[in-house]
Structure formats: structure tokens, C-alpha cells
Design a protein around this motif. Sequence first.
Motif, PDB file in Angstrom:
ATOM      1  N   PHE A  37     -22.458   4.276 -36.390  1.00 55.48           N
ATOM      2  CA  PHE A  37     -23.078   5.577 -36.194  1.00 55.48           C
ATOM      3  C   PHE A  37     -24.483   5.659 -36.660  1.00 55.48           C
ATOM      4  N   PRO A  70     -19.077  12.136 -33.464  1.00 54.22           N
ATOM      5  CA  PRO A  70     -18.804  12.741 -34.904  1.00 54.22           C
ATOM      6  C   PRO A  70     -19.136  13.988 -35.322  1.00 54.22           C
ATOM      7  N   PHE A  81     -18.045  12.918 -43.160  1.00 56.06           N
ATOM      8  CA  PHE A  81     -18.326  12.638 -41.816  1.00 56.06           C
ATOM      9  C   PHE A  81     -17.140  12.236 -40.864  1.00 56.06           C
ATOM     10  N   PHE A  83     -15.376  11.065 -37.686  1.00 56.78           N
ATOM     11  CA  PHE A  83     -15.952  10.211 -36.423  1.00 56.78           C
ATOM     12  C   PHE A  83     -14.690   9.350 -35.756  1.00 56.78           C
TER      13      PHE A  83
END
Length: 297
Positions: A37, A70, A81, A83
Motif C-alpha cells: 500500500f 485499506p 491501518f 488493510f
Amino acid sequence: MRNPIIPQDAGDPYILKDGTDYYMTATGGGDIGLNGFVCWHSKDLENWSDPVTILDFRDVSWANTNAWAPSMVEKDGYYYFAFCADQQIGIAVCNSPMGTFRDILGKPLIAKTDYDFQTIDPCFIKDDDGTVYLAFGQGRCLMSRIELTPDSAAFIGNMECLSELIYRQDGAPSPHPELKEVYNEAPDLIKIGERYLFSWAIYDVLDYRYAVRYAWARHPMGPYIMPLDYDHPQNILLEGRHDITGCGHACVTEYNGEYYITYGRHKKDRTQNFGREMCCEKITFLDDDHLVAVPTR
């Protein structure tokens, strides 16, 4: 607003507003491609930095494919985060939204075998009192409070099904694989005034009809009610028009007291390969309940 807002191919955006800064993550968008990402930074939702790699799948022990959709939230000075990887949901942490993030659990927070639907598309929302919630799911949307620390992540309390009332309000069984026009994927949540806006994608990402519907609630965990009436029977926040197609998987964000929707859509020059571009539109409030955004170039 000039569209697309970034030059890279990308979709499934999520924007974290952190003070006067905006941080956008997505599916794709850089050299790391499907193996991790990236994140972009902006002050105005229009001018974005170059993408910076914030999580590489080489640092995730339990998956190495399908880096999708995400979400990000700030809690007590740390950035968390959520994801998708291998159609499962993981949680990572960093002291900066621009990375580099560290996988907290060393395993999925939500495994693909945990539920009878696809466990993708996580979305954080932090309430005014600091409570953090996480919603997720394709075909069905579940949501719960989540406790986050730099070394742990765990759901707390009841797991509510936000999409159940949406199906029932639409007169449909829940969930139903042939009813992607009711609820398909990509939950997004934001507080506007004293209410919470829940939006989601309908149809499939490859379908030219891919679009965004919405509902309101007085509590982050619902119940969410679609403002259906005679003048607005389809309850569409964003859909394609003319030669603009596939406008879905969106994120609503506040900027200077107004609200904008950032989303992915099919590229105009799409031929043999599937490609998406990320765009942003201002939301118009038709009245207290009804919203609309019109795709532009």
C-alpha cells in the motif's frame, strides 16, 4: 475540482483527515502495486503528493496477494491501518500516517473463514468520545467497537449488522447474492452534525452501474435508515453519467465546512484491461436527508 486527482491507476480510496492534513490510501497507486500500500498527502483534496509506500507485503507474514481497500484512524497519537490481504483483514500501526506501518497481530484480525461472506473492505470511524469502530464486508456489513494499542487489536461488545435493515427496508432477503443493487461492498462512515452517514457501493466494480447509496443514523452502530421517498426512490449519492461509468467504492470527507466524495471509476480509455482513476466531487445537500454528487471531468 480537477479529475482525476492523481495520475496513478487506483481505486477504493480512503481519506483520513488529521487536523488540516489529508492522507489518502487506496488499492494500487504506485510501484508497489498489488504487493502493498501507498499513501498520498494533501492540504486541499485536490493537490496530492507523490505516493509513498507505507506497508509492504514482505513485512506481512500471513499473506502476499490482493492488497485491497485499506482504512486508517488516529488513536492516542498512533495511526492504525486496516488493510485487506488475501481477502482477509489485518491491522498495522505506525506513529505517522506516511508509514512505515508494522503488522500488529502477525495474523488476520478477520480471517476469510470467520464468516459466510467475503471479509474485505474495512472502514474505521472514530466517534467524538474517542471510541473507534470498524465496519467491513461484501454482501453483508458488520460493525463493532474495536480496542487498539500498538501491540493489540480486538473487537469489543456486540457485532451489529448494518446492512440487515437496509435489505429489509428495500424489501429484500438478507444477504442475497443477486441483489447487489441493495448492498454489495465498501462501507464508509462519517459523522455530519449530530448524525452518522453510512454509504456503500452497489453492483460490482466491473459493472458500469457501480454506484453509491446511503443511510443515516443517530448512533454509529445504527440502525441506519435510507431516506427513501417518491422524489428519491433509488437513494443514490453518486452514479455514472454519459460516458463516465463505474463510480463507486467511495469515501466522504469534510473540507472547509463542506463535504466531498472521493471515489474510483472506470478509466475513459479502458479497452482490454480493467483500469480505474480516482476522482473527487463536492456533495450537494438537497435537504436535511438527501445528498447528491455529480461526476465530472
